[in-house]
Design an enzyme around this catalytic site. Structure first.
Site, short mmCIF file in Angstrom:
data_model
loop_
_atom_site.label_atom_id
_atom_site.label_comp_id
_atom_site.label_asym_id
_atom_site.label_seq_id
_atom_site.Cartn_x
_atom_site.Cartn_y
_atom_site.Cartn_z
CG ASP A 98 71.07 52.61 42.23
OD1 ASP A 98 71.97 53.45 42.19
OD2 ASP A 98 70.81 51.85 41.27
CD GLU A 120 67.31 55.41 37.84
OE1 GLU A 120 67.69 56.06 36.86
OE2 GLU A 120 68.07 54.72 38.54
CD GLU A 134 75.26 49.97 43.29
OE1 GLU A 134 75.32 48.72 43.49
OE2 GLU A 134 76.27 50.67 43.11
CG HIS A 211 81.20 51.86 37.68
ND1 HIS A 211 80.52 51.90 38.87
CD2 HIS A 211 80.24 52.04 36.73
CE1 HIS A 211 79.24 52.12 38.65
NE2 HIS A 211 79.04 52.20 37.36
NE ARG A 213 81.06 50.43 46.21
CZ ARG A 213 81.87 51.07 47.04
NH1 ARG A 213 82.40 50.45 48.06
NH2 ARG A 213 82.13 52.35 46.87
CG HIS A 244 84.66 54.85 38.10
ND1 HIS A 244 85.22 55.22 39.30
CD2 HIS A 244 83.32 54.99 38.25
CE1 HIS A 244 84.25 55.58 40.14
NE2 HIS A 244 83.09 55.45 39.52
C1 UD1 Z 1 79.26 55.04 43.18
C2 UD1 Z 1 77.96 54.39 43.64
C3 UD1 Z 1 77.40 53.49 42.53
C4 UD1 Z 1 77.29 54.24 41.21
C5 UD1 Z 1 78.63 54.88 40.87
C6 UD1 Z 1 78.52 55.71 39.62
C7 UD1 Z 1 77.71 53.74 46.02
C8 UD1 Z 1 78.09 52.81 47.09
N1 UD1 Z 1 78.25 53.54 44.80
O1 UD1 Z 1 80.21 54.01 43.01
O2 UD1 Z 1 76.11 53.05 42.90
O3 UD1 Z 1 76.93 53.33 40.19
O4 UD1 Z 1 79.03 55.73 41.96
O5 UD1 Z 1 79.77 56.01 39.08
O6 UD1 Z 1 76.96 54.67 46.25
N2 UD1 Z 1 86.60 58.96 42.59
C9 UD1 Z 1 87.33 60.09 42.31
N3 UD1 Z 1 86.69 61.17 41.73
C10 UD1 Z 1 85.38 61.16 41.42
C11 UD1 Z 1 84.64 59.98 41.70
C12 UD1 Z 1 85.27 58.91 42.31
O7 UD1 Z 1 88.53 60.16 42.55
O8 UD1 Z 1 84.86 62.15 40.92
C13 UD1 Z 1 87.29 57.80 43.23
C14 UD1 Z 1 87.59 58.08 44.71
O9 UD1 Z 1 88.83 57.51 45.01
C15 UD1 Z 1 86.47 57.32 45.45
C16 UD1 Z 1 86.29 56.13 44.50
O10 UD1 Z 1 86.44 56.66 43.19
O11 UD1 Z 1 86.83 56.94 46.75
C17 UD1 Z 1 84.98 55.39 44.62
O12 UD1 Z 1 83.86 56.27 44.65
P1 UD1 Z 1 82.46 55.76 45.34
O13 UD1 Z 1 81.45 56.84 45.20
O14 UD1 Z 1 82.74 55.25 46.71
O15 UD1 Z 1 82.06 54.51 44.52
P2 UD1 Z 1 81.77 54.28 43.00
O16 UD1 Z 1 82.39 52.99 42.66
O17 UD1 Z 1 82.09 55.50 42.24
N1 UDP Z 2 79.23 58.85 31.53
C1 UDP Z 2 79.90 60.05 31.32
N2 UDP Z 2 81.24 60.02 31.07
C2 UDP Z 2 81.95 58.85 31.01
C3 UDP Z 2 81.26 57.64 31.26
C4 UDP Z 2 79.89 57.67 31.52
O1 UDP Z 2 79.29 61.12 31.34
O2 UDP Z 2 83.16 58.91 30.77
C5 UDP Z 2 77.77 58.89 31.83
C6 UDP Z 2 76.88 57.96 31.03
O3 UDP Z 2 76.43 58.59 29.83
C7 UDP Z 2 75.74 57.69 31.99
C8 UDP Z 2 76.38 57.80 33.36
O4 UDP Z 2 77.62 58.47 33.16
O5 UDP Z 2 74.72 58.67 31.91
C9 UDP Z 2 76.59 56.45 33.95
O6 UDP Z 2 77.31 56.59 35.11
P1 UDP Z 2 78.06 55.39 35.80
O7 UDP Z 2 78.35 54.32 34.80
O8 UDP Z 2 79.18 55.98 36.56
O9 UDP Z 2 76.99 54.89 36.88
P2 UDP Z 2 75.73 53.93 36.83
O10 UDP Z 2 74.83 54.41 35.76
O11 UDP Z 2 76.22 52.55 36.60
O12 UDP Z 2 75.14 54.09 38.19
#
Ligand code: UD1
Ligand code: UDP
Length: 386
Positions: A98, A120, A134, A211, A213, A244
């Site tokens: 999603d 999924e 999502e 984490h 939004r 995160h």
């Molecule tokens: C995204 C997904 C969310 C999912 C989540 C899992 C969308 C809109 N959101 O949200 O559905 O649950 O991932 O974690 O698709 N960042 C880093 N390094 C990384 C990852 C993220 O620095 O490896 C920081 C960056 O500044 C980035 C910010 O996190 O701009 C947000 O990342 P983004 O993918 O936009 O949104 P998430 O909140 O991670």
């Molecule tokens: N996870 C991880 N390291 C962490 C925190 C979470 O590997 O420090 C894993 C967790 O086991 C799960 C996945 O990340 O499988 C969940 O990801 P996240 O919470 O970012 O996204 P969501 O599932 O809410 O989309």
């Protein structure tokens, strides 16, 4: 016979955790040519997983930037995929779940009349603003998908309600359980000394993640304040919070939770240490989707800091409780489990509603059946409790 060319597209940590077991399975089949394209909507958090599962991507769009908006991701991924899909022309693209990568991956494939498989598929909360974006991503992806891999019967029913033809849905279980079973070990030793030195027997260890939004701003402030007060009132607990990498979340977590002795704010953990930490925890506080699927298999009570869930199966089985995002609720519900053994025991059952570890195999068999390369439709996954 010509090989079936399958391109798997993913970009964030949870997609990677759930898609890597599938990529490894695709690679085992001689009838299939497997290609992997990372959008890299996440960077470090994605790379950790890809490395752990030893997946070698063929393409990497490298789109992540700090402070990215949903629009930024959408535009960059759509443009980047146009070129890749045009060059590779796979028979089918597989997307997962999603995220923005999921929806845009499906859209990019549709624009080139390439078939879309949604892994999924069929999760629904019923509210397009929670989880945001999502829930809408899932609905849009359902409209674009030709073939749907639903983890559970409930997810199947949601797709039927949405008008999807039953012949295009396969109930597979969730590949997250495949991933989980491959890395949990009872005698696991962490590389991180802080985690090794925690007294898991005598302390009540609470693992927390946050984490989403829709929780940004006031709800997240309330959540963090609730946890801070919980730690002040319960000196025997230790909270471990792998934060995160989103700078907004890091800043708020540091401001509110940064100076407490019994709260450990740490960098995101690799998947292997993270699930092994879950396995040693007493209680889990989270707004994550994936963790709601993993922790029930480990027999850990989970309090979900959201107003709804699209994963009702574990709630029905009694190991998950959705507690909302107010400070008062978080403290009250966590206190109940920390201080009342009977309440804790009610939620402690190990149940496994999300899979039996064979979801990746069922998915590949379903793909081959769909493309006429196998005669028998794979058996649907049926929920079983441990
Ligand atoms: C995204 C997904 C969310 C999912 C989540 C899992 C969308 C809109 N959101 O949200 O559905 O649950 O991932 O974690 O698709 N960042 C880093 N390094 C990384 C990852 C993220 O620095 O490896 C920081 C960056 O500044 C980035 C910010 O996190 O701009 C947000 O990342 P983004 O993918 O936009 O949104 P998430 O909140 O991670
Ligand atoms: N996870 C991880 N390291 C962490 C925190 C979470 O590997 O420090 C894993 C967790 O086991 C799960 C996945 O990340 O499988 C969940 O990801 P996240 O919470 O970012 O996204 P969501 O599932 O809410 O989309």
């Amino acid at each position: 016979m010509k090989k079936l060319k399958v391109m798997t597209i993913f970009g964030t940590r949870p997609e990677a955790i759930k898609m890597c077991p599938l990529v490894k399975k695709l690679e085992e089949y001689k009838e299939i040519e497997s290609k992997v394209c990372l959008t890299a909507q996440h960077r470090e958090m994605l790379d950790m997983v890809v490395k752990l599962f030893d997946v070698k991507p063929d393409y990497d769009l490298n789109v992540m930037q700090h402070g990215q908006t949903i629009t930024d991701i959408t535009v960059k991924v759509l443009k980047g995929l146009e070129e890749v899909l045009n060059k590779e022309k796979p028979d089918i693209v597989l997307v997962h779940g999603d995220t923005s990568t999921t929806f845009v991956g499906a859209l990019a494939a549709f624009y080139q009349k390439i078939k879309v498989g949604h892994v999924e598929a069929g999760l629904r909360s019923g509210n397009i603003y929670s989880p945001y974006p999502e829930e809408m991503n899932r609905k849009l992806t359902s409209n674009l998908a030709n073939i749907n891999f639903a983890p559970t019967e409930g997810n199947y029913n949601n797709l039927i309600k949405a008008g999807v033809d039953k012949k295009d849905i396969f109930i597979t279980g969730n590949t997250v359980i495949d991933a989980l079973l491959s890395v949990v070990k009872e005698d696991y030793v962490f590389e991180n000394d802080l985690l090794n030195n925690i007294d898991y027997k005598n302390k009540k260890v609470v693992v927390m993640t946050c984490h989403r939004r829709e929780n940004w701003g006031k709800p997240m402030e309330d959540i963090f304040t609730g946890v801070k007060e919980l730690c002040e009132e319960n000196k025997e607990i230790e909270v471990v919070f792998p934060v995160h990498l989103n700078p907004k979340i890091k800043e708020l977590a540091n401001n509110i939770l940064g100076d407490k002795d019994n709260i450990h704010l740490i960098e995101p953990l690799d998947y292997e240490p993270f699930v092994n930490l879950l396995n040693k925890a007493y209680l889990i506080l989270t707004d994550s989707g994936g963790i709601q699927e993993e922790a029930p298999s480990l027999g850990k009570p989970i309090l979900v800091m959201r107003t709804e869930t699209e994963r009702p199966e574990a709630e029905q089985a009694g190991t998950v409780k959705v507690i909302g995002v107010t400070k008062e609720n978080i403290k009250a519900e966590a206190n109940l489990l920390l201080n009342n053994d009977n309440e804790y025991k009610k939620m402690e059952n190990a149940v496994n509603p999300y899979g039996d570890g064979t979801a990746a195999q069922r998915t590949v068999e379903a793909l081959l059946y769909y493309f006429g390369q196998k005669n028998e439709r794979p058996q649907d996954y049926k929920i079983h409790l441990l």
